[in-house]
Design a protein around this motif. Structure first.
Motif, PDB file in Angstrom:
ATOM      1  N   TRP A 240      15.505  45.971  53.787  1.00 42.18           N
ATOM      2  CA  TRP A 240      16.248  46.733  54.785  1.00 42.18           C
ATOM      3  C   TRP A 240      17.624  46.110  55.015  1.00 42.18           C
ATOM      4  O   TRP A 240      18.635  46.818  55.127  1.00 42.18           O
ATOM      5  CB  TRP A 240      15.461  46.810  56.088  1.00 42.18           C
ATOM      6  N   ALA A 241      17.679  44.779  55.060  1.00 41.25           N
ATOM      7  CA  ALA A 241      18.960  44.095  55.271  1.00 41.25           C
ATOM      8  C   ALA A 241      19.931  44.393  54.135  1.00 41.25           C
ATOM      9  O   ALA A 241      21.121  44.676  54.371  1.00 41.25           O
ATOM     10  CB  ALA A 241      18.730  42.588  55.394  1.00 41.25           C
ATOM     11  N   GLU A 242      19.453  44.346  52.887  1.00 40.18           N
ATOM     12  CA  GLU A 242      20.323  44.645  51.748  1.00 40.18           C
ATOM     13  C   GLU A 242      20.747  46.116  51.751  1.00 40.18           C
ATOM     14  O   GLU A 242      21.907  46.441  51.487  1.00 40.18           O
ATOM     15  CB  GLU A 242      19.613  44.309  50.433  1.00 40.18           C
ATOM     16  N   TYR A 243      19.817  46.994  52.047  1.00 40.90           N
ATOM     17  CA  TYR A 243      20.106  48.439  52.038  1.00 40.90           C
ATOM     18  C   TYR A 243      21.225  48.783  53.020  1.00 40.90           C
ATOM     19  O   TYR A 243      22.101  49.610  52.727  1.00 40.90           O
ATOM     20  CB  TYR A 243      18.839  49.212  52.390  1.00 40.90           C
ATOM     21  N   GLN A 244      21.212  48.154  54.186  1.00 40.90           N
ATOM     22  CA  GLN A 244      22.239  48.436  55.187  1.00 40.90           C
ATOM     23  C   GLN A 244      23.634  48.050  54.699  1.00 40.90           C
ATOM     24  O   GLN A 244      24.632  48.651  55.094  1.00 40.90           O
ATOM     25  CB  GLN A 244      21.925  47.686  56.486  1.00 40.90           C
ATOM     26  N   LYS A 245      23.699  47.035  53.819  1.00 39.09           N
ATOM     27  CA  LYS A 245      24.991  46.568  53.317  1.00 39.09           C
ATOM     28  C   LYS A 245      25.462  47.367  52.109  1.00 39.09           C
ATOM     29  O   LYS A 245      26.647  47.658  51.969  1.00 39.09           O
ATOM     30  CB  LYS A 245      24.896  45.085  52.940  1.00 39.09           C
ATOM     31  N   SER A 246      24.521  47.710  51.216  1.00 46.86           N
ATOM     32  CA  SER A 246      24.945  48.224  49.905  1.00 46.86           C
ATOM     33  C   SER A 246      24.191  49.467  49.437  1.00 46.86           C
ATOM     34  O   SER A 246      24.451  49.972  48.345  1.00 46.86           O
ATOM     35  CB  SER A 246      24.777  47.127  48.856  1.00 46.86           C
ATOM     36  N   GLN A 247      23.245  49.937  50.222  1.00 44.34           N
ATOM     37  CA  GLN A 247      22.386  51.068  49.855  1.00 44.34           C
ATOM     38  C   GLN A 247      21.626  50.788  48.554  1.00 44.34           C
ATOM     39  O   GLN A 247      21.341  51.683  47.767  1.00 44.34           O
ATOM     40  CB  GLN A 247      23.184  52.368  49.741  1.00 44.34           C
ATOM     41  N   THR A 248      21.310  49.511  48.349  1.00 40.60           N
ATOM     42  CA  THR A 248      20.490  49.091  47.212  1.00 40.60           C
ATOM     43  C   THR A 248      19.401  48.158  47.710  1.00 40.60           C
ATOM     44  O   THR A 248      19.476  47.614  48.827  1.00 40.60           O
ATOM     45  CB  THR A 248      21.317  48.337  46.156  1.00 40.60           C
ATOM     46  N   VAL A 249      18.360  47.959  46.887  1.00 45.84           N
ATOM     47  CA  VAL A 249      17.346  46.933  47.109  1.00 45.84           C
ATOM     48  C   VAL A 249      17.171  46.211  45.779  1.00 45.84           C
ATOM     49  O   VAL A 249      16.806  46.835  44.784  1.00 45.84           O
ATOM     50  CB  VAL A 249      16.003  47.532  47.584  1.00 45.84           C
ATOM     51  N   CYS A 250      17.487  44.924  45.753  1.00 45.35           N
ATOM     52  CA  CYS A 250      17.489  44.156  44.500  1.00 45.35           C
ATOM     53  C   CYS A 250      18.349  44.858  43.447  1.00 45.35           C
ATOM     54  O   CYS A 250      17.955  44.966  42.283  1.00 45.35           O
ATOM     55  CB  CYS A 250      16.074  43.936  43.992  1.00 45.35           C
ATOM     56  N   SER A 251      19.477  45.357  43.894  1.00 43.81           N
ATOM     57  CA  SER A 251      20.455  46.046  43.038  1.00 43.81           C
ATOM     58  C   SER A 251      19.973  47.404  42.541  1.00 43.81           C
ATOM     59  O   SER A 251      20.625  48.031  41.707  1.00 43.81           O
ATOM     60  CB  SER A 251      20.861  45.164  41.847  1.00 43.81           C
ATOM     61  N   ILE A 252      18.825  47.887  43.028  1.00 47.60           N
ATOM     62  CA  ILE A 252      18.311  49.205  42.655  1.00 47.60           C
ATOM     63  C   ILE A 252      18.860  50.226  43.656  1.00 47.60           C
ATOM     64  O   ILE A 252      18.670  50.074  44.871  1.00 47.60           O
ATOM     65  CB  ILE A 252      16.771  49.225  42.689  1.00 47.60           C
ATOM     66  N   PRO A 253      19.551  51.281  43.199  1.00 50.36           N
ATOM     67  CA  PRO A 253      20.056  52.294  44.130  1.00 50.36           C
ATOM     68  C   PRO A 253      18.905  52.981  44.877  1.00 50.36           C
ATOM     69  O   PRO A 253      17.882  53.326  44.297  1.00 50.36           O
ATOM     70  CB  PRO A 253      20.776  53.293  43.213  1.00 50.36           C
ATOM     71  N   ILE A 254      19.094  53.170  46.180  1.00 48.28           N
ATOM     72  CA  ILE A 254      18.072  53.756  47.055  1.00 48.28           C
ATOM     73  C   ILE A 254      18.667  54.998  47.722  1.00 48.28           C
ATOM     74  O   ILE A 254      19.856  55.039  48.024  1.00 48.28           O
ATOM     75  CB  ILE A 254      17.633  52.716  48.126  1.00 48.28           C
TER      76      ILE A 254
END
Length: 311
Positions: free
Chosen positions: A124-138
């Motif tokens: 969730w923290a990464e998604y809020q910054k970049s809309q990715t999770v482990c560099s996977i687009p979400i």
């Protein structure tokens, strides 16, 4: 009731003390002795305080899942019966009963296999910054704790004790362990998560995410090494379990896992750079009796719910 923070088995050779497990060799050259202590770690920091019976609860839950998932992939378990273990182990029955597994030796894959069904925690923290999770687009406009359209596989490094595991992209993970092995682990991890999440749902639990670890053992046919499940599996230490009847996306969820302890440690002032203690001078971090007992109750309740499917 005292917590067992460290085993004392002087006639056995200690290989390592991990975040939770003490690992010993025995007179059986093909096996290791895994002992789950009552230590607890959060943010990869082992706390000064233990959780009484935690090692026994972890072992009980792992045994349950090893049995339930054995048709998907074999695992490293040989026995939990002290009487079936090498003779030199049996003298320590009082320390070991209920928290010990004799396991097959395996070459551990240096990657943690994380499967996420819901967006929470570091995802969730990464998604809020970049809309990715482990560099996977979400997908756009997801809320905290929302269910992903389909579970996602997000590997991480397997850090040495005292260091932090690090989320890495699938591409980097494949480079680390090889594409073929990566593909095998990804496929079986998603299969394991899907089966476990479906069962947990029948017990009133949401399995938000979990971490698997794998090892390689020689194949009986002499071909490609066999992939097996190692360490613990689907415990509250390695997984996030949420009560299904309280689930409400858009916020953090009550849980039966270590998040309760993480929250307590954060409230006490923990942050990166202060792993050695509140003053940074090596005194370590502890938790109070209320958090200790609350954590024990949560782990026990998760065990009881998993063993009592109802709907």
């Amino acid at each position: 009731m005292a917590a067992l923070l460290q085993t004392n088995l002087p006639d056995l050779h200690l290989i390592s003390r991990g975040k939770v497990r003490d690992v010993y060799t025995t007179s059986s050259p093909d096996h290791l002795l895994f002992v789950a202590t009552d230590r607890i770690s959060v943010y990869d920091v082992i706390l000064n305080s233990g959780i009484p019976d935690k090692g026994k609860l972890l072992t009980s839950i792992s045994l349950f899942w090893f049995e339930k998932l054995k048709d998907i992939i074999p695992n490293h378990l040989v026995t939990v019966n002290i009487d079936e273990m090498p003779e030199e182990v049996r003298q320590y029955r009082e320390q070991l009963e209920g928290r010990t597994m004799l396991v097959r030796k395996a070459r551990v894959v240096p990657m943690e296999a994380i499967v996420r069904g819901y967006i929470t925690g570091s995802a969730w923290a990464e998604y809020q910054k970049s809309q990715t999770v482990c560099s996977i687009p979400i997908p756009e406009k997801m809320e905290e704790s929302q269910k992903f359209p389909a579970p996602i596989f997000t590997p991480s490094t397997k850090a040495d004790q005292g260091a932090h595991d690090e989320n890495i992209s699938p591409e980097k993970a494949a480079q680390l362990i090889g594409q073929d092995l990566f593909d095998r682990i990804k496929a079986v991890s998603l299969q394991l998560y899907t089966a476990a999440a479906e069962y947990a749902e029948s017990c009133g639990l949401i399995l938000a995410d979990t971490k698997f670890e794998f090892g390689l053992v020689p194949s009986a046919s002499g071909g490609k090494d066999e992939l097996i499940l190692v360490d613990e599996v689907l415990t509250p230490d390695s997984s996030r379990y949420w009560p299904r009847d309280q689930y409400e996306p858009g916020k953090g969820q009550p849980s039966f896992d270590k998040q309760y302890v993480r929250n307590a440690l954060t409230a006490a002032g923990y942050r990166k750079g202060f792993e050695s203690g509140p003053n940074g001078n090596g005194e370590g971090w502890g938790i109070d009796d209320t958090v200790i007992e609350g954590t024990r109750k949560r782990y026990k309740e998760a065990e009881q719910m998993l063993k009592s499917p109802h709907s």
